[in-house]
Design a protein around this motif. Sequence first.
Motif, PDB file in Angstrom:
ATOM      1  N   THR A   1      -4.469  -0.986   0.975  1.00  0.00           N
ATOM      2  CA  THR A   1      -5.579  -1.645   0.690  1.00  0.00           C
ATOM      3  C   THR A   1      -6.098  -0.469  -0.440  1.00  0.00           C
ATOM      4  OG1 THR A   1      -7.880  -2.035   1.115  1.00  0.00           O
ATOM      5  CG2 THR A   1      -6.805  -0.383   2.310  1.00  0.00           C
ATOM      6  N   LEU A   2      -6.704  -1.165  -1.466  1.00  0.00           N
ATOM      7  CA  LEU A   2      -7.386  -0.192  -2.405  1.00  0.00           C
ATOM      8  C   LEU A   2      -8.896   0.110  -2.374  1.00  0.00           C
ATOM      9  CD1 LEU A   2      -5.755  -1.574  -5.729  1.00  0.00           C
ATOM     10  CD2 LEU A   2      -4.597   0.347  -4.018  1.00  0.00           C
ATOM     11  N   ASP A   3      -9.236  -0.012  -1.067  1.00  0.00           N
ATOM     12  CA  ASP A   3     -10.684   0.431  -0.638  1.00  0.00           C
ATOM     13  C   ASP A   3     -10.651   1.935  -0.835  1.00  0.00           C
ATOM     14  OD1 ASP A   3     -13.106   1.053   0.467  1.00  0.00           O
ATOM     15  OD2 ASP A   3     -12.816  -0.220   2.346  1.00  0.00           O
ATOM     16  N   THR A   4     -11.630   2.361  -1.391  1.00  0.00           N
ATOM     17  CA  THR A   4     -11.418   3.845  -1.784  1.00  0.00           C
ATOM     18  C   THR A   4     -12.291   4.586  -0.780  1.00  0.00           C
ATOM     19  OG1 THR A   4     -13.489   3.417  -3.234  1.00  0.00           O
ATOM     20  CG2 THR A   4     -11.228   3.412  -4.398  1.00  0.00           C
ATOM     21  N   ALA A   5     -12.802   4.078   0.134  1.00  0.00           N
ATOM     22  CA  ALA A   5     -13.651   4.786   1.219  1.00  0.00           C
ATOM     23  C   ALA A   5     -12.500   5.792   1.960  1.00  0.00           C
ATOM     24  CB  ALA A   5     -14.366   3.868   2.249  1.00  0.00           C
TER      25      ALA A   5
ATOM     26  N   ALA B   1      -5.379   4.382  10.122  1.00  0.00           N
ATOM     27  CA  ALA B   1      -6.486   4.053   9.674  1.00  0.00           C
ATOM     28  C   ALA B   1      -6.343   2.642   9.010  1.00  0.00           C
ATOM     29  CB  ALA B   1      -7.096   5.147   8.782  1.00  0.00           C
ATOM     30  N   ARG B   2      -5.036   2.131   8.652  1.00  0.00           N
ATOM     31  CA  ARG B   2      -4.885   1.043   8.181  1.00  0.00           C
ATOM     32  C   ARG B   2      -5.039   0.920   6.570  1.00  0.00           C
ATOM     33  NH1 ARG B   2      -6.104  -4.241  11.814  1.00  0.00           N
ATOM     34  NH2 ARG B   2      -4.547  -3.696  13.629  1.00  0.00           N
ATOM     35  N   CYS B   3      -4.885   2.498   6.118  1.00  0.00           N
ATOM     36  CA  CYS B   3      -4.734   2.276   4.518  1.00  0.00           C
ATOM     37  C   CYS B   3      -3.728   2.434   3.961  1.00  0.00           C
ATOM     38  CB  CYS B   3      -5.966   3.463   4.034  1.00  0.00           C
ATOM     39  SG  CYS B   3      -5.318   4.973   4.587  1.00  0.00           S
TER      40      CYS B   3
ATOM     41  N   LEU C   1       8.136  -4.334   3.102  1.00  0.00           N
ATOM     42  CA  LEU C   1       8.015  -3.713   4.478  1.00  0.00           C
ATOM     43  C   LEU C   1       8.866  -4.107   5.541  1.00  0.00           C
ATOM     44  CD1 LEU C   1       4.011  -4.391   4.485  1.00  0.00           C
ATOM     45  CD2 LEU C   1       5.400  -2.597   3.398  1.00  0.00           C
ATOM     46  N   GLY C   2       9.717  -4.898   5.445  1.00  0.00           N
ATOM     47  CA  GLY C   2      10.862  -5.359   6.266  1.00  0.00           C
ATOM     48  C   GLY C   2      10.047  -5.986   7.438  1.00  0.00           C
ATOM     49  N   GLY C   3       8.687  -6.616   7.242  1.00  0.00           N
ATOM     50  CA  GLY C   3       7.736  -7.104   8.140  1.00  0.00           C
ATOM     51  C   GLY C   3       6.580  -7.675   7.617  1.00  0.00           C
ATOM     52  N   GLY C   4       5.474  -7.346   8.182  1.00  0.00           N
ATOM     53  CA  GLY C   4       4.152  -7.965   7.751  1.00  0.00           C
ATOM     54  C   GLY C   4       3.068  -6.796   7.327  1.00  0.00           C
ATOM     55  N   LEU C   5       2.201  -7.275   6.537  1.00  0.00           N
ATOM     56  CA  LEU C   5       0.955  -6.706   6.236  1.00  0.00           C
ATOM     57  C   LEU C   5      -0.236  -7.496   7.017  1.00  0.00           C
ATOM     58  CD1 LEU C   5       0.137  -4.361   4.329  1.00  0.00           C
ATOM     59  CD2 LEU C   5      -0.690  -5.977   2.580  1.00  0.00           C
TER      60      LEU C   5
ATOM     61  N   ASP D   1      -9.524  -5.305  -3.238  1.00  0.00           N
ATOM     62  CA  ASP D   1      -8.856  -4.300  -2.476  1.00  0.00           C
ATOM     63  C   ASP D   1      -7.323  -4.801  -1.832  1.00  0.00           C
ATOM     64  OD1 ASP D   1     -11.164  -3.133  -2.853  1.00  0.00           O
ATOM     65  OD2 ASP D   1     -12.032  -3.721  -0.792  1.00  0.00           O
ATOM     66  N   ARG D   2      -7.050  -6.038  -1.750  1.00  0.00           N
ATOM     67  CA  ARG D   2      -6.056  -6.557  -1.247  1.00  0.00           C
ATOM     68  C   ARG D   2      -5.034  -7.249  -2.256  1.00  0.00           C
ATOM     69  NH1 ARG D   2      -4.712  -4.861   3.765  1.00  0.00           N
ATOM     70  NH2 ARG D   2      -4.332  -7.001   4.843  1.00  0.00           N
ATOM     71  N   TRP D   3      -5.643  -7.824  -3.076  1.00  0.00           N
ATOM     72  CA  TRP D   3      -4.630  -8.631  -4.013  1.00  0.00           C
ATOM     73  C   TRP D   3      -3.718  -7.743  -4.927  1.00  0.00           C
ATOM     74  CZ3 TRP D   3      -3.303  -8.976  -9.333  1.00  0.00           C
ATOM     75  CH2 TRP D   3      -2.979 -10.010  -9.585  1.00  0.00           C
ATOM     76  N   PRO D   4      -4.356  -6.610  -5.277  1.00  0.00           N
ATOM     77  CA  PRO D   4      -3.338  -5.818  -5.914  1.00  0.00           C
ATOM     78  C   PRO D   4      -2.213  -5.158  -5.224  1.00  0.00           C
ATOM     79  CG  PRO D   4      -5.743  -5.227  -6.603  1.00  0.00           C
ATOM     80  CD  PRO D   4      -5.387  -6.173  -5.369  1.00  0.00           C
ATOM     81  N   VAL D   5      -2.451  -4.827  -3.689  1.00  0.00           N
ATOM     82  CA  VAL D   5      -1.519  -4.479  -2.882  1.00  0.00           C
ATOM     83  C   VAL D   5      -0.348  -5.680  -2.707  1.00  0.00           C
ATOM     84  CG1 VAL D   5      -0.956  -4.055  -0.369  1.00  0.00           C
ATOM     85  CG2 VAL D   5      -2.837  -3.017  -1.779  1.00  0.00           C
ATOM     86  N   TRP D   6      -0.936  -6.964  -2.732  1.00  0.00           N
ATOM     87  CA  TRP D   6       0.268  -7.739  -2.541  1.00  0.00           C
ATOM     88  C   TRP D   6       1.000  -7.948  -3.708  1.00  0.00           C
ATOM     89  CZ3 TRP D   6      -4.154 -12.051  -1.347  1.00  0.00           C
ATOM     90  CH2 TRP D   6      -4.792 -11.573  -0.022  1.00  0.00           C
ATOM     91  N   LYS D   7       0.552  -7.834  -4.825  1.00  0.00           N
ATOM     92  CA  LYS D   7       1.208  -7.742  -6.032  1.00  0.00           C
ATOM     93  C   LYS D   7       2.282  -6.650  -6.039  1.00  0.00           C
ATOM     94  CE  LYS D   7       0.181  -7.223 -10.971  1.00  0.00           C
ATOM     95  NZ  LYS D   7      -0.749  -6.809 -12.080  1.00  0.00           N
ATOM     96  N   ALA D   8       1.693  -5.398  -5.899  1.00  0.00           N
ATOM     97  CA  ALA D   8       2.508  -4.227  -6.023  1.00  0.00           C
ATOM     98  C   ALA D   8       3.779  -4.299  -5.039  1.00  0.00           C
ATOM     99  CB  ALA D   8       1.643  -2.994  -5.795  1.00  0.00           C
TER     100      ALA D   8
END
Length: 520
Positions: free
Chosen positions: A326-330, A386-388, A437-441, A507-514
């Motif tokens: 995620t790109l959540d900056t918290a 923390a799932r980041c 990932l060899g798996g899932g997000l 927060d999530r779309w850029p991760v899917w793209k990357a």
Amino acid sequence: MDAASSWSRGYPIREAYPPAWHGFQSPAHLRLVCALMGVAWDVGPDTPLSIAEVGCGTGYTAQLLAASNPHWQVLGLDYNPAHVAEARSMVAEAGLGNARFIDADLAELSDADVDALPEFDLVTVHGVWSWVADPVREGVLRLLRRRLKPGGLVFMGYNALPGASGALGLARLVRQSMLSGASSAECVADASRRVIELLAAEPAHLPQSGWRKLLTGEVKGARLGYLLHEFETEHWRPCFHADVAAALAGARCEYVGSATIDENFPAMSLSPAQQAVWSSAPDSATRELLFDMCVPRAFRRDVFVRGKRPVAAQGAVDKLWLAASTLDTAVPKLHTQAGEAELPGPIAKAVLSALAQRPHRIGELCRLPGCEKVAPGELAALLVGARCAVALWHEPGGASDLSEALATSRRFNAMAATRLAPYGVGGGQLGVAVPALGGGLTASPLELAAANLSALWWQERAGAGAGQAQQAPEVDWLIGRLIPPDAAPPEEVLAGLRAALVGLLRDRWPVWKALGALGH
């Protein structure tokens, strides 16, 4: 017992167990656990793994792994033929040629039947051991003794004592309601009524638990298949870790560590006084028992290996890759058994900024300015827990050709979004299949639906030029495809959906793209 369920051996079969993706079953995650604990697992990105999922339900986890890795062979085994029929239907729709499913009674499989199966690098037994009778447990052990490769891993997820002991009376009480003969929904409603009435009478032996909260409505969203699985079986027995470890020793498997990564670091889970008692224990079995007596949880996620070989933990951890999930900056906060753990602000900023740019080896992250004193294992535990961040299977820019995997994973995601998350609604935790990932997000139903639509957006615009495919979908475009044409949701529902999609695209779309989940 009616004729329709006379073959079920006391296990609930009238509702399918709901599909879910758990990242701790991913081989990349389990490889990280082994490295953290200084145990060798000789697998790499080009290893053509053979995986078995025992008690696979409708096969969602097995299918996701197969879709992300076309060169792996994944086998799902389940007792319920309705589960297996649904799994085969999903496989056919997604076009997965490397996933197959068998309806098998492990209590009745002969040695010859077991020997006809392939050898496995990994066997997962998640949410099975605590719920089945002894002959089925022996069948699991027979499978491990005869078909788990030397050096292969076993994942065991089970209800653990003493944490689950408080639910013994609750389970017995609720099971009577479940066996009333009414519909599934009526059975659950009757069970909830009984529990609420009992709580009002202030019983001495009905302590707080996740199950109690589900039945009283304090926690929402439990699906019928899950509740029936938890309570209707006549065989439910939580277990001490030492007893599970002794059983696995009969298959020559030794304990590695917990797939809940922070539980491998006592400082994250135990108070200072508890750590002192834990560290003075005479052996590992006693330490595990003391840990289970101190932490407020009822489920263990244990990793075992058949043939334990030591490696240098820091070197093994340093070379593994993490990517942002995620790109959540918290500042990431990990909810551990002892409270909350978090990285100091400057370190968190440095690490999250680096991961937002590209995946990094764990050792690289620890060499960032200001991060030199961070222990690699604890950094990985906090980021992943923390799932980041999530463990990568394939090294970025490696030689592996993922084009076939990208095609199969997109077909699978489209099938799963249509069947399991129509219009982005539904309960439970699903996943976006990602070959890197060899798996899932991990994904909510809305996130899975949006990821599938984003891949469609990408494909439609891939040849349009001007970088259109590189841009996130428009929110209105997504809403127009998520809401059925004949639906007229209230304005507040539309506003909530819009807000959720804005955050998701940020927060999530850029991760899917990357990670390459949308297209080349």
